[in-house]
Design an enzyme around this catalytic site. Structure first.
Site, PDB file in Angstrom:
ATOM      1  N   HIS A 194      -5.239  -6.661  -0.930  1.00  0.00           N
ATOM      2  CA  HIS A 194      -4.586  -5.684  -0.283  1.00  0.00           C
ATOM      3  C   HIS A 194      -3.394  -6.300   0.571  1.00  0.00           C
ATOM      4  O   HIS A 194      -3.578  -7.076   1.406  1.00  0.00           O
ATOM      5  CB  HIS A 194      -5.121  -4.819   0.249  1.00  0.00           C
ATOM      6  CG  HIS A 194      -4.446  -3.511   0.565  1.00  0.00           C
ATOM      7  ND1 HIS A 194      -4.188  -2.704  -0.518  1.00  0.00           N
ATOM      8  CD2 HIS A 194      -4.234  -2.818   1.775  1.00  0.00           C
ATOM      9  CE1 HIS A 194      -3.631  -1.458  -0.043  1.00  0.00           C
ATOM     10  NE2 HIS A 194      -3.534  -1.581   1.215  1.00  0.00           N
ATOM     11  N   ASP A 243       2.563   0.878 -20.521  1.00  0.00           N
ATOM     12  CA  ASP A 243       1.695  -0.396 -20.000  1.00  0.00           C
ATOM     13  C   ASP A 243       2.629  -1.436 -19.622  1.00  0.00           C
ATOM     14  O   ASP A 243       2.478  -2.372 -18.671  1.00  0.00           O
ATOM     15  CB  ASP A 243       0.730  -0.707 -21.140  1.00  0.00           C
ATOM     16  CG  ASP A 243      -0.166   0.343 -21.243  1.00  0.00           C
ATOM     17  OD1 ASP A 243      -0.978   0.145 -22.388  1.00  0.00           O
ATOM     18  OD2 ASP A 243      -0.408   0.979 -20.533  1.00  0.00           O
ATOM     19  N   SER A 290       0.925  -1.354  -0.101  1.00  0.00           N
ATOM     20  CA  SER A 290      -0.138   0.050   0.111  1.00  0.00           C
ATOM     21  C   SER A 290       0.652   1.323   0.014  1.00  0.00           C
ATOM     22  O   SER A 290       1.730   1.570  -0.858  1.00  0.00           O
ATOM     23  CB  SER A 290      -0.869   0.010   1.268  1.00  0.00           C
ATOM     24  OG  SER A 290      -1.859   0.900   1.186  1.00  0.00           O
TER      25      SER A 290
END
Lengths: 473, 473
Positions: free
Chosen positions: B430, B419, B186
């Site tokens: 997560h 990309d 995160s």
């Protein structure tokens, strides 16, 4: 679009050697007190052809914290005459301003001006915060008032300035796709190298000329710089080297005699009284160091107006005086080449910085801790050792600030750059490859510039190829 | 030694998608108000096996300026049990702490603990400044007092903290040659990725899990995040998705009626009075977003104690109640899985942040401006558009600070990551790949971890090869 890979070989075009410093531990490793740091009044080169528009950018004072601080106007010089524009992804040549008036650097960086038309490039010279007109808090006096106002004079903040300004400029011109090439010499070269390292998404390459990014901690031997300066004099003449080497003891001896300091002041035509031999040491040492920096093969006006091959001229003065002339008169004649080539000076001020605070002194007392020593055997300068404790004390006394001697290598690295990466160094005088071409340029310089042009062309070509690939995907 | 080349493919292991935010423009894109952000009381995993020593480092508060500021104690956790030591260049696994107590992250990052013995690695978890015990100015209250004390809570300062601490630690252990691998999830993953970008001389690679480094400006579509959360619910059950989507109008309608807010407060068992429907919106939206973040296939205790597959459980509650049960009761039953799985809560506080200031809120109001919107057609959340003007006004009101919405991309890039560079993203919940292995791990996760181990092994092997070459030169 692509993030270009780092090419350390092409990236670090460094002359570690050509860093200049006065012998006191923390004073002026870069042009400061004893150089003019002004836009030349009568530039000997074709500076009149360097046409630019002067603009100001409202810049953030602290990029890395969120105090409520006033913005400041950052000056930059821009020329778009040769730029082929955003649709053709015309390159942007960005000079990373160093510790002085940006017009001075623009006038002395002919290489960029000569190169831009060949590449269809835009030219931008950005002035470094706290120098020239780019003053926080409204004026130099306010900006240099105390620790709190000087706090934001750091290299990291300067790099962020350049990043923010160029990003904004590109966006306004819809030129996000235009590749940026960085240029810089000396401290500006350090900034160019570091900017390429820290902002690879902003610049595809950097020409860092005479950028002593390894002159920190113990990465290079501490006596390297003064050995190289000394060798520049020895190469011209052993007796010149020897005379300079002997002179320090003579000065010390004379200075200790009754009225000795007055005698020295008179001999060296000082405007005021001499307080101590040390002050004279500084003045002389600066001259020798700066001479090594600007030992160009043609007349120049970078730090001072000077003849071609100024070290040769200095040594001629020192060596060629009649046999009876004493050593101090010889030395004075020699350094007069540096301090008074035009013959306009009636007397000399040892300290011409009336504010007592120079920007570079602050930087040397905070981040730019470049340890140096002078080796008894190989240097013509007085012997001294590096001593961080006394260095830090001086900084506390002068600015009330404590230096961070390991910070630059932590932030930017340096310990692990292997020999290979500095292998294709530029050799030559300080900033020399960045100067305009002249008929007197030696072959190695012509070749060096050609090789730099080829490397830059390679960066830009690679970038265009990648861009095409991405567009066609 | 060598400066390793950037390998963007291996470097950016990103889940852009799994960023969580409550719908108000600037609130809590990361765990904050409605999560515990505490060390788990009864961790369901084998956290007791994670043994470490707790140390404190005297850290510089402002790395990029030179105010006269007090240092602060930065906490870090260290385990050297498996480290093969400096002579064998044993690797260092460094977890970049994020916005919370570092022990909480240590307990929820089993992957690093499981991996270290296989690599003979040292483990270090460094706590992020202004979180946990790593408080400037002596206490949280002092550190969070005003703009001036909070000023130095920024990502760049945090990265410099990690760089300074690890450099000092390595020097003290004579382990300068030990390679450092960064880990983070995160916001911690963003820091790991950025640290590898900005400090390549300090770390040879970074595993950045669930790190939304592209969630800035207009790099990804603004509605991406809430679409993904919504799809997580739709995948479990269309009727669950529909019920949630309808519920916002019902809440608004009921809230406007006489005594409507009291009725809502009673239905949702709030401890206090409900001031507006918006507060209830926030509370519910947070639950859905966090559920998507921690939708693990086994019981867990990361943000809240939860069953395996918690979204499935929520939707079961919403869908399976008898036909006559009204929509608000269904919703309440559903979110009770998130807020009250243990059944211990008698009532709920909508705002459990008594100080009214969270660290992440400050970061979101300064640098971490992550624009998001909720799309009327594809999202189950209430529709809203991103509006920087009102976002900035809120920040002025709450902190007296103006956000810098383009700063992060200027400092760290992001616009030009093609990309291909995000092609081998980790997919999953997560932080999931960073968690300890369990018998319930799906195959893709087992494979993903194996591939990460292989990549890390490759970095370390390459480093050793280069070091040997340098030594033999």
């Amino acid at each position: 679009m692509t993030k270009p890979s780092l090419n350390p070989l092409a990236f670090f075009l460094i002359i570690i050697a050509l860093l200049v410093s006065s012998p006191e531990s923390r004073r002026n490793p870069f042009p400061g007190k004893h150089s003019r740091l002004l836009k030349p009044q009568n530039n000997l080169l074709n500076a009149d052809n360097y046409i630019y528009e002067t603009r100001y950018f409202e810049q953030t004072l602290d990029h890395f914290s969120f105090h409520d601080l006033p913005k400041f106007p950052q000056r930059y010089l821009i020329n778009t005459n040769h730029w082929v524009g955003p649709s053709r992804m015309g390159p942007i040549f960005l000079y990373c301003g160093n510790e002085g008036d940006i017009e001075w650097f623009a006038a002395n960086t002919g290489f960029v001006w000569e190169l831009a038309p060949r590449f269809g490039a835009m030219i931008i010279f950005i002035e470094h915060r706290y120098y020239g007109e780019s003053m926080p808090y409204g004026s130099r006096n306010e900006a240099y008032k105390n620790v709190s106002t000087l706090a934001h004079l750091t290299a990291e903040q300067a790099l962020a300035d350049y990043a923010v300004l160029i990003t904004d400029l590109k966006r306004n011109l819809s030129a996000e796709a235009s590749p940026v090439i960085l240029f810089g010499g000396s401290y500006g070269g350090m900034l160019a190298a570091w900017m390429r390292l820290k902002y690879p998404h902003i610049a595809i390459g950097a020409l860092a000329s005479s950028a002593p990014i390894l002159q920190f901690e113990d990465i290079v031997p501490l006596d390297t710089f003064y050995n190289i300066v000394s060798n520049d004099f020895r190469r011209e003449s052993t007796s010149c080297f020897d005379t300079i080497k002997k002179s320090w003891d003579v000065i010390t001896y004379v200075g200790r005699k009754v009225n000795g300091l007055d005698y020295l002041a008179k001999t060296f035509r000082l405007c005021g009284k001499l307080q101590s031999s040390d002050d004279l040491f500084n003045w002389l040492e600066s001259a020798y160091s700066y001479l090594a920096m600007v030992d160009y093969p043609y007349p120049s006006d970078f730090l001072m107006p000077l003849p071609a091959y100024p070290i040769k001229e200095v040594c001629k003065q020192i060596d060629n005086l009649a046999e009876g002339v004493n050593i101090l008169d010889r030395i004075f004649k020699g350094v007069s080449i540096y301090y008074n080539y035009t013959g306009e000076a009636d007397c000399f001020e040892l300290d011409d910085d009336p504010h007592g605070m120079s920007g570079w002194d602050w930087q040397a007392c905070t981040e730019m801790v470049m340890p140096m020593s002078s080796n008894k055997n190989s240097s013509m300068f007085p012997e001294w050792d590096y001593n961080f404790t006394s260095y830090a004390e001086e900084c506390q006394n002068e600015f009330g600030v404590t230096p961070r001697p390991t910070w630059i290598t932590t932030e930017f690295g340096g310990h692990c750059i292997e020999d290979g990466e500095t292998g294709n160094n530029v050799t030559g005088a300080h900033h020399m490859d960045l100067r305009a071409a002249t008929a007197d340029d030696p072959d190695w310089l012509v070749e060096q510039r050609a090789s730099e042009v080829k490397i830059i062309k390679g960066w830009i070509d690679d970038y265009y190829t990648t861009m095409k690939t991405v567009v066609n995907m």
